[in-house]
Design a protein around this motif. Structure first.
Motif, PDB file in Angstrom:
ATOM      1  N   ILE A 267      -6.004   2.277  -2.801  1.00 29.99           N
ATOM      2  CA  ILE A 267      -4.553   2.175  -2.607  1.00 29.99           C
ATOM      3  C   ILE A 267      -4.266   2.303  -1.123  1.00 29.99           C
ATOM      4  O   ILE A 267      -4.586   3.339  -0.512  1.00 29.99           O
ATOM      5  CB  ILE A 267      -3.805   3.289  -3.380  1.00 29.99           C
ATOM      6  CG1 ILE A 267      -4.357   3.457  -4.799  1.00 29.99           C
ATOM      7  CG2 ILE A 267      -2.310   3.015  -3.360  1.00 29.99           C
ATOM      8  CD1 ILE A 267      -4.144   2.303  -5.727  1.00 29.99           C
ATOM      9  N   ALA A 281       1.350   5.658  -6.534  1.00 32.13           N
ATOM     10  CA  ALA A 281       0.540   4.577  -7.107  1.00 32.13           C
ATOM     11  C   ALA A 281      -0.861   5.080  -7.451  1.00 32.13           C
ATOM     12  O   ALA A 281      -1.425   4.747  -8.509  1.00 32.13           O
ATOM     13  CB  ALA A 281       0.475   3.407  -6.131  1.00 32.13           C
ATOM     14  N   CYS A 336      -4.482  -2.010  -4.241  1.00 35.74           N
ATOM     15  CA  CYS A 336      -3.019  -2.002  -4.339  1.00 35.74           C
ATOM     16  C   CYS A 336      -2.478  -2.009  -2.928  1.00 35.74           C
ATOM     17  O   CYS A 336      -2.782  -1.116  -2.127  1.00 35.74           O
ATOM     18  CB  CYS A 336      -2.535  -0.767  -5.088  1.00 35.74           C
ATOM     19  SG  CYS A 336      -0.733  -0.669  -5.215  1.00 35.74           S
ATOM     20  N   THR A 363      -6.148  -7.708  -6.923  1.00 32.21           N
ATOM     21  CA  THR A 363      -5.209  -7.020  -6.028  1.00 32.21           C
ATOM     22  C   THR A 363      -3.805  -7.051  -6.593  1.00 32.21           C
ATOM     23  O   THR A 363      -3.327  -8.091  -7.042  1.00 32.21           O
ATOM     24  CB  THR A 363      -5.198  -7.693  -4.638  1.00 32.21           C
ATOM     25  OG1 THR A 363      -6.528  -7.700  -4.109  1.00 32.21           O
ATOM     26  CG2 THR A 363      -4.275  -6.959  -3.673  1.00 32.21           C
ATOM     27  N   VAL A 364      -3.131  -5.899  -6.550  1.00 28.65           N
ATOM     28  CA  VAL A 364      -1.707  -5.811  -6.869  1.00 28.65           C
ATOM     29  C   VAL A 364      -0.939  -5.812  -5.557  1.00 28.65           C
ATOM     30  O   VAL A 364      -1.230  -5.017  -4.664  1.00 28.65           O
ATOM     31  CB  VAL A 364      -1.390  -4.530  -7.667  1.00 28.65           C
ATOM     32  CG1 VAL A 364       0.112  -4.400  -7.890  1.00 28.65           C
ATOM     33  CG2 VAL A 364      -2.131  -4.538  -8.992  1.00 28.65           C
ATOM     34  N   ASP A 366       2.849  -5.471  -4.006  1.00 24.16           N
ATOM     35  CA  ASP A 366       4.149  -4.936  -4.397  1.00 24.16           C
ATOM     36  C   ASP A 366       4.948  -4.631  -3.131  1.00 24.16           C
ATOM     37  O   ASP A 366       4.410  -4.601  -2.022  1.00 24.16           O
ATOM     38  CB  ASP A 366       3.924  -3.659  -5.233  1.00 24.16           C
ATOM     39  CG  ASP A 366       5.214  -3.070  -5.777  1.00 24.16           C
ATOM     40  OD1 ASP A 366       6.084  -3.844  -6.203  1.00 24.16           O
ATOM     41  OD2 ASP A 366       5.342  -1.835  -5.775  1.00 24.16           O
ATOM     42  N   ALA A 475       2.783  -0.213 -10.094  1.00 27.27           N
ATOM     43  CA  ALA A 475       1.762  -0.926  -9.317  1.00 27.27           C
ATOM     44  C   ALA A 475       0.422  -0.214  -9.408  1.00 27.27           C
ATOM     45  O   ALA A 475      -0.641  -0.854  -9.540  1.00 27.27           O
ATOM     46  CB  ALA A 475       2.207  -1.038  -7.859  1.00 27.27           C
ATOM     47  N   THR A 479      -3.144  -1.462 -11.044  1.00 26.71           N
ATOM     48  CA  THR A 479      -4.356  -1.437 -10.216  1.00 26.71           C
ATOM     49  C   THR A 479      -5.478  -0.696 -10.934  1.00 26.71           C
ATOM     50  O   THR A 479      -6.642  -1.131 -10.920  1.00 26.71           O
ATOM     51  CB  THR A 479      -4.068  -0.768  -8.866  1.00 26.71           C
ATOM     52  OG1 THR A 479      -2.951  -1.403  -8.238  1.00 26.71           O
ATOM     53  CG2 THR A 479      -5.272  -0.866  -7.934  1.00 26.71           C
TER      54      THR A 479
END
Length: 532
Positions: A267, A281, A336, A363-364, A366, A475, A479
């Motif tokens: 993250i 997250a 993330c 991959t996220v 946001d 998110a 992830t």
């Protein structure tokens, strides 16, 4: 529905009249289930029938209520001579029991609007509505000054609502607001999107005997039924599923595993004073079952993060080169990127995704990662791959896909109206990856056109999710699921559903920090229902 019903009829196992009878009986049954006081004694109803088969269902409802001992008044909008054949048969059957008045502006104002009854049945226009209705539907809300307190039930969808989009046709506020909506065989997309939940009140699905329908409830009995017909083939990319708890099987863990079996999520954090979003997250990723979670923070935020993190690991990452170095560890299998990063940092890190020489990870993206490229969305899309998940809210969606958002926000003048499902599918195709378009009617679509709705409406409404940091936790959950090996769309669907379930588990007063801590109770309830 037309195709499904036609396939059943063509099989020879059922007729259109059978289906209409079952539909009408199902509506009465649902009314008695929703409002048991109406079953107890006779009451007064007004039934508004339209010019299609929805009106035919209304004539069946009128007849069943009359047989139950009710006083029933029936109005027809249109010409009886032009009713479809099955609706015309039921019109004639009702005519053997009572009168049918022409529904015009004059009768609307003089008899419908000012009437006093216990139940109003909206059988004007169902799923086939393609235009705005030239009747003042909004005036059907009960008026206390006139002594009205009646219930409203709509058949299929409230008249004035597009069943494909949940939009009101005509672009104003002219739709019936029902207390109960009774659909058949399955819910329609419009029951869950946009204005649909507010207009429907509550939606129940009545079984009309088609294969895959819910089982019938006890009450008013339609003709004997067995499951007949089958769903005709649907072209790929045309179906939309409503996410339910069956997806939770995706988060089970086996005994014969170790932490890295369940993945390592990374993250990315913002600078000092902006690291909270990444920590939220990370907590979501850890609680959903990622084996290892690391926060990668710039030097300025290392002490801030170190004082807040325990089970979550911490690594220094000042810039794009630092991210590339971290990604040399091939155990890191999900990222993330976006929460709390700041626009400049987010842009630089996104540009690393496909330029580091390292194989791209799921991959996220946001928050700031979505806004950083508002001036050039195409440059953003060039860095993406099919294992990316974008999680925009409406504002971020509009910045990335301004032309699509403009189509979605335009007043709906005819049906089927452009829907949130249409918009999300188009956006996912353009971005080349999965898009999760947030809201009470969250829509998830992948680049191939497969779509799903995660609905937080009706009994599943969770308005307290509208709190700072809630999206950061979502998110992180997605992830974590990516780290555990889920595909992009699968992880997005599961994460969105769990996000709402965690909010429902905690209840009012929720803040973002509560969401990850509610997940264990959700898992216990769903995966170990007999364990206390």
């Amino acid at each position: 529905m037309r195709a499904i019903e036609q396939a059943a009829i063509e099989s020879g196992a059922v007729t259109g009249l059978d289906l209409m009878e079952r539909a009408g009986c199902g509506v009465v049954e649902a009314v008695f289930e929703e409002w048991p006081e109406l079953r107890a004694t006779s009451h007064r109803a007004v039934v508004l029938c339209g010019p299609g088969n929805n009106g035919g269902d209304g004539f069946v409802v009128a007849r069943v209520l009359k047989e139950w001992g009710w006083e029933v008044e029936v109005f027809l909008y249109g010409d009886a001579e032009t009713l479809p054949p099955d609706a015309r048969v039921n019109y004639e059957r009702w005519r053997g029991m009572g009168e049918v008045a022409l529904l015009s502006r004059e009768t609307w104002e003089g008899r419908v609007y000012r009437g006093v009854y216990d139940l109003l049945v909206d059988a004007l226009f169902g799923t086939g509505l393609r235009r705005a209705i030239d009747l003042p539907l909004v005036t059907l809300a009960p008026n206390e000054e006139l002594g009205q307190s009646y219930k409203i039930v709509s058949i299929d969808v409230p008249s004035g609502l597009c069943s494909d989009s949940g939009c009101e046709l005509g672009g104003g506020t002219n739709q019936i607001l029902a207390g109960l909506t009774v659909s058949f065989h399955s819910e329609k997309v419009g029951h869950r999107l946009q204005n649909g939940p507010a207009a429907c009140g509550r939606t129940l699905v009545a079984d009309i005997g088609l294969e895959g329908s819910p089982r019938p409830r006890v009450g008013v009995k339609p003709p004997p039924m067995g499951a007949v017909g089958g769903c005709p083939a649907v072209p790929p990319g045309k179906t939309v599923n409503l996410i339910d708890e069956s997806i939770v099987q995706r988060v089970k863990k086996s005994n014969d595993t170790h932490k890295y079996t369940h993945g390592h999520a990374l993250i990315l954090s913002g600078s000092m004073g902006r690291s909270g979003a990444a920590r939220l997250a990370a907590r979501g990723a850890l609680r959903v079952g990622a084996g290892v979670v690391t926060v990668a923070a710039p030097g300025s935020a290392m002490m801030e993060c170190a004082t807040q993190l325990t089970a979550i690991m911490l690594r220094k990452c000042d810039d794009a080169d630092g991210l590339a170095a971290l990604l040399e560890d091939d155990r890191i299998n999900a990222l993330c990127l976006g929460p709390g990063l700041g626009l400049d940092r987010a842009r630089a890190l996104v540009e690393t995704l496909d330029s580091s020489g390292i194989d791209p990870r799921p991959t996220v993206l946001d928050a700031d990662a979505l806004t950083a490229f508002a001036d050039n969305p195409e440059a953003f899309f060039a860095h993406l791959h099919p294992q990316c998940v974008l999680t925009p809210h409406a504002g971020e969606f509009g910045r990335l896909f301004p032309d699509i958002a403009e189509k979605l926000e335009a007043p709906a003048t005819k049906g089927p109206a452009y829907s949130k499902v249409d918009a999300t599918r188009e956006a996912a195709k353009r971005a080349g990856c999965t898009v999760l378009f947030k809201g009470p009617d969250t829509v998830i679509a992948d680049e191939k056109g497969h779509a799903a709705i995660n609905s937080a409406a009706y009994d599943r409404a969770a308005p307290w999710l509208a709190t700072a940091g809630s999206g950061d936790v979502l998110a992180g959950i997605i992830t974590g699921l990516l780290a555990r090996g889920g595909g992009a769309k699968q992880a997005a669907e599961t994460g969105a559903w769990l996000h709402v379930e965690a909010a429902l588990e905690f209840g009012p007063g929720l803040i973002a920090e509560d969401l990850p801590e509610a997940l264990p109770a959700v898992f216990r309830r769903l995966l170990q229902p007999d364990r206390r």
